[in-house]
Scaffold this motif. Structure first.
Motif, PDB file in Angstrom:
ATOM      1  N   ASP A 180       0.818  -1.216   0.000  1.00  0.00           N
ATOM      2  CA  ASP A 180       0.000   0.000   0.000  1.00  0.00           C
ATOM      3  C   ASP A 180       0.853   1.267   0.000  1.00  0.00           C
ATOM      4  O   ASP A 180       0.335   2.355  -0.250  1.00  0.00           O
ATOM      5  N   ASP A 181       2.171   1.151   0.275  1.00  0.00           N
ATOM      6  CA  ASP A 181       3.033   2.343   0.262  1.00  0.00           C
ATOM      7  C   ASP A 181       4.492   1.912   0.078  1.00  0.00           C
ATOM      8  O   ASP A 181       5.339   2.128   0.953  1.00  0.00           O
ATOM      9  N   GLU A 182       4.808   1.334  -1.054  1.00  0.00           N
ATOM     10  CA  GLU A 182       6.180   0.880  -1.308  1.00  0.00           C
ATOM     11  C   GLU A 182       7.199   2.020  -1.320  1.00  0.00           C
ATOM     12  O   GLU A 182       8.334   1.840  -0.877  1.00  0.00           O
ATOM     13  N   PRO A 183       6.849   3.231  -1.800  1.00  0.00           N
ATOM     14  CA  PRO A 183       7.830   4.317  -1.781  1.00  0.00           C
ATOM     15  C   PRO A 183       8.310   4.679  -0.373  1.00  0.00           C
ATOM     16  O   PRO A 183       9.419   5.212  -0.218  1.00  0.00           O
ATOM     17  N   TYR A 184       7.503   4.412   0.642  1.00  0.00           N
ATOM     18  CA  TYR A 184       7.911   4.708   2.022  1.00  0.00           C
ATOM     19  C   TYR A 184       9.239   4.032   2.346  1.00  0.00           C
ATOM     20  O   TYR A 184      10.133   4.630   2.956  1.00  0.00           O
ATOM     21  N   PHE A 185       9.391   2.783   1.926  1.00  0.00           N
ATOM     22  CA  PHE A 185      10.599   2.032   2.270  1.00  0.00           C
ATOM     23  C   PHE A 185      11.785   2.441   1.401  1.00  0.00           C
ATOM     24  O   PHE A 185      12.939   2.290   1.820  1.00  0.00           O
ATOM     25  N   ALA A 186      11.494   2.985   0.225  1.00  0.00           N
ATOM     26  CA  ALA A 186      12.571   3.577  -0.563  1.00  0.00           C
ATOM     27  C   ALA A 186      13.159   4.786   0.162  1.00  0.00           C
ATOM     28  O   ALA A 186      14.368   5.043   0.093  1.00  0.00           O
ATOM     29  N   ARG A 187      12.317   5.531   0.882  1.00  0.00           N
ATOM     30  CA  ARG A 187      12.826   6.655   1.679  1.00  0.00           C
ATOM     31  C   ARG A 187      13.760   6.147   2.777  1.00  0.00           C
ATOM     32  O   ARG A 187      14.787   6.780   3.074  1.00  0.00           O
ATOM     33  N   LEU A 188      13.427   5.013   3.384  1.00  0.00           N
ATOM     34  CA  LEU A 188      14.302   4.458   4.420  1.00  0.00           C
ATOM     35  C   LEU A 188      15.619   3.980   3.813  1.00  0.00           C
ATOM     36  O   LEU A 188      16.683   4.098   4.440  1.00  0.00           O
ATOM     37  N   GLN A 189      15.560   3.454   2.596  1.00  0.00           N
ATOM     38  CA  GLN A 189      16.785   3.086   1.886  1.00  0.00           C
ATOM     39  C   GLN A 189      17.726   4.279   1.756  1.00  0.00           C
ATOM     40  O   GLN A 189      18.947   4.145   1.867  1.00  0.00           O
ATOM     41  N   GLU A 190      17.163   5.438   1.488  1.00  0.00           N
ATOM     42  CA  GLU A 190      17.979   6.635   1.297  1.00  0.00           C
ATOM     43  C   GLU A 190      18.765   6.989   2.555  1.00  0.00           C
ATOM     44  O   GLU A 190      19.777   7.690   2.487  1.00  0.00           O
ATOM     45  N   HIS A 191      18.302   6.499   3.697  1.00  0.00           N
ATOM     46  CA  HIS A 191      18.971   6.795   4.958  1.00  0.00           C
ATOM     47  C   HIS A 191      19.709   5.587   5.522  1.00  0.00           C
ATOM     48  O   HIS A 191      19.928   5.483   6.722  1.00  0.00           O
ATOM     49  N   GLY A 192      20.109   4.667   4.633  1.00  0.00           N
ATOM     50  CA  GLY A 192      21.000   3.587   5.036  1.00  0.00           C
ATOM     51  C   GLY A 192      20.354   2.250   5.287  1.00  0.00           C
ATOM     52  O   GLY A 192      21.060   1.277   5.558  1.00  0.00           O
ATOM     53  N   ALA A 193      19.026   2.151   5.254  1.00  0.00           N
ATOM     54  CA  ALA A 193      18.375   0.858   5.474  1.00  0.00           C
ATOM     55  C   ALA A 193      18.592  -0.055   4.272  1.00  0.00           C
ATOM     56  O   ALA A 193      18.582   0.394   3.126  1.00  0.00           O
ATOM     57  N   VAL A 194      18.783  -1.346   4.542  1.00  0.00           N
ATOM     58  CA  VAL A 194      18.944  -2.353   3.490  1.00  0.00           C
ATOM     59  C   VAL A 194      17.760  -3.307   3.565  1.00  0.00           C
ATOM     60  O   VAL A 194      17.374  -3.752   4.654  1.00  0.00           O
ATOM     61  N   ILE A 195      17.160  -3.597   2.424  1.00  0.00           N
ATOM     62  CA  ILE A 195      15.908  -4.354   2.369  1.00  0.00           C
ATOM     63  C   ILE A 195      16.176  -5.814   2.047  1.00  0.00           C
ATOM     64  O   ILE A 195      16.844  -6.142   1.065  1.00  0.00           O
ATOM     65  N   GLU A 196      15.614  -6.703   2.894  1.00  0.00           N
ATOM     66  CA  GLU A 196      15.740  -8.146   2.721  1.00  0.00           C
ATOM     67  C   GLU A 196      14.354  -8.788   2.749  1.00  0.00           C
ATOM     68  O   GLU A 196      13.345  -8.105   2.966  1.00  0.00           O
ATOM     69  N   ALA A 197      14.288 -10.107   2.549  1.00  0.00           N
ATOM     70  CA  ALA A 197      13.024 -10.797   2.304  1.00  0.00           C
ATOM     71  C   ALA A 197      12.426 -11.405   3.580  1.00  0.00           C
ATOM     72  O   ALA A 197      13.146 -11.883   4.457  1.00  0.00           O
ATOM     73  N   HIS A 198      11.068 -11.424   3.628  1.00  0.00           N
ATOM     74  CA  HIS A 198      10.328 -11.933   4.788  1.00  0.00           C
ATOM     75  C   HIS A 198       9.008 -12.564   4.344  1.00  0.00           C
ATOM     76  O   HIS A 198       8.015 -12.498   5.074  1.00  0.00           O
ATOM     77  N   THR A 199       8.979 -13.151   3.176  1.00  0.00           N
ATOM     78  CA  THR A 199       7.840 -13.813   2.524  1.00  0.00           C
ATOM     79  C   THR A 199       6.846 -12.826   1.915  1.00  0.00           C
ATOM     80  O   THR A 199       6.962 -11.616   2.107  1.00  0.00           O
ATOM     81  N   ILE A 200       5.882 -13.392   1.202  1.00  0.00           N
ATOM     82  CA  ILE A 200       4.823 -12.606   0.572  1.00  0.00           C
ATOM     83  C   ILE A 200       3.698 -12.318   1.572  1.00  0.00           C
ATOM     84  O   ILE A 200       3.282 -11.176   1.749  1.00  0.00           O
ATOM     85  N   THR A 201       3.203 -13.364   2.250  1.00  0.00           N
ATOM     86  CA  THR A 201       1.970 -13.250   3.033  1.00  0.00           C
ATOM     87  C   THR A 201       2.171 -13.341   4.540  1.00  0.00           C
ATOM     88  O   THR A 201       1.191 -13.294   5.287  1.00  0.00           O
ATOM     89  N   HIS A 202       3.405 -13.475   5.001  1.00  0.00           N
ATOM     90  CA  HIS A 202       3.701 -13.651   6.423  1.00  0.00           C
ATOM     91  C   HIS A 202       3.083 -14.934   6.969  1.00  0.00           C
ATOM     92  O   HIS A 202       2.671 -15.025   8.136  1.00  0.00           O
ATOM     93  N   SER A 203       3.037 -15.961   6.141  1.00  0.00           N
ATOM     94  CA  SER A 203       2.545 -17.269   6.581  1.00  0.00           C
ATOM     95  C   SER A 203       3.647 -18.035   7.305  1.00  0.00           C
ATOM     96  O   SER A 203       4.831 -17.911   6.969  1.00  0.00           O
ATOM     97  N   GLU A 204       3.257 -18.842   8.274  1.00  0.00           N
ATOM     98  CA  GLU A 204       4.233 -19.729   8.903  1.00  0.00           C
ATOM     99  C   GLU A 204       4.674 -20.766   7.879  1.00  0.00           C
ATOM    100  O   GLU A 204       3.849 -21.390   7.207  1.00  0.00           O
TER     101      GLU A 204
END
Length: 279
Positions: free
Chosen positions: A140-164
């Motif tokens: 619902d707001d993917e650009p938000y996390f691009a802003r965090l990238q600009e400040h040093g955050a690195v994005i990694e994977a945690h599944t699609i649906t958060h299913s066990e």
């Protein structure tokens, strides 16, 4: 010397219910995935924004839940010493990086809540963080996390649906893992190389699917932060190499500052998790 210059960085515990360590699941859906890597740098260190915070704005003096005086100051992190990973058809599952260097690693999961304070706080703190993002949670707001990238955050994977994942078929697990990595790689121009299973639960199939999706390692944690309180698996202090878990929750500011204070109290420095994983 400025706080930012000083803050240079190459950046559920036993008895705590797993539900306390995960946000509520978002809407369910599956993205198509071939598992093929997106053309991008092989490691966070090679990505232009990985661990390289953009110029920070002046820290606010009030009205945001924090001030510059609330942010601990750290000595620069030492040059990273990447660990050795086993060569097999699986990946290691780590809650601590085996290092004697006086560093700790702050990780933030899910992405359901987009805290308006987070971009400014990350920028002012100038410390590296790793975000394990659930693709359904952020859509619902993917650009938000691009802003965090600009400040040093690195994005990694945690599944699609958060299913066990534990106990699920190989096909299901591979779809969740590869699908999230593919989507994040496409959106943020760097395909994830690290993975965290939802709730911290996994089985041998999980670690094989992670490997087959082209990801190098999977992660648990040694400390969690919730409602401004750090909870420890071992003792009462962050240990060198520990991985700390928090989430995008209403108490983001309190949790983030509590994690930094715990690292500072232990005489450690935040470092970038990806820098300790060989390319």
């Amino acid at each position: 010397m400025s706080r930012r210059a000083l803050a240079t960085a190459v950046v559920c515990l036993s008895g705590v219910p797993l539900a306390a360590c995960a946000a509520a699941s978002g809407p369910t859906g599956v993205l198509p995935s071939s598992g093929a890597p997106v053309s991008a740098p092989a490691s966070a260190s090679a990505a232009p924004s990985a661990g390289q915070p953009a110029t920070a704005p002046a820290a606010p003096t009030g009205g945001t839940g924090w001030t510059s005086a609330d942010i601990p100051v750290f000595a620069p992190a030492p040059p990273p010493e990447p660990i050795t990973l086993p060569e097999s058809g699986s990946v290691p599952y780590l809650s601590r990086i085996p290092t004697q260097q006086r560093v700790a690693f702050l990780t933030i999961d899910d992405g359901y809540l987009k805290s308006p304070e987070a971009p400014g706080l990350l920028a002012a703190a100038g410390v590296p963080v790793t975000l394990f993002l659930t693709t359904d949670a952020i859509r619902d707001d993917e650009p938000y996390f691009a802003r965090l990238q600009e400040h040093g955050a690195v994005i990694e994977a945690h599944t699609i649906t958060h299913s066990e994942l534990r106990g699920k078929s190989y096909a299901f697990q591979r779809r969740e893992i590869c699908g999230s990595a593919d989507r994040l790689g496409h959106r943020y121009h760097r395909r994830p190389v690290l993975f965290r299973p939802p709730f911290g639960t996994k089985d041998a199939t999980t670690l094989r699917a992670v490997h087959d999706c082209g990801i190098k390692a999977a992660f648990m944690w040694k400390e969690t932060v919730h409602k401004g309180k750090v909870r420890y698996q071992e003792g009462h202090r962050v240990q060198p190499g520990d991985i700390i878990l928090m989430h995008f929750r209403p108490d983001f500011v309190r949790d983030f500052l509590a994690a930094l204070r715990a690292i500072r109290k232990a005489g450690l420095t935040p470092a970038l998790l990806e820098d300790y994983i060989p390319g």
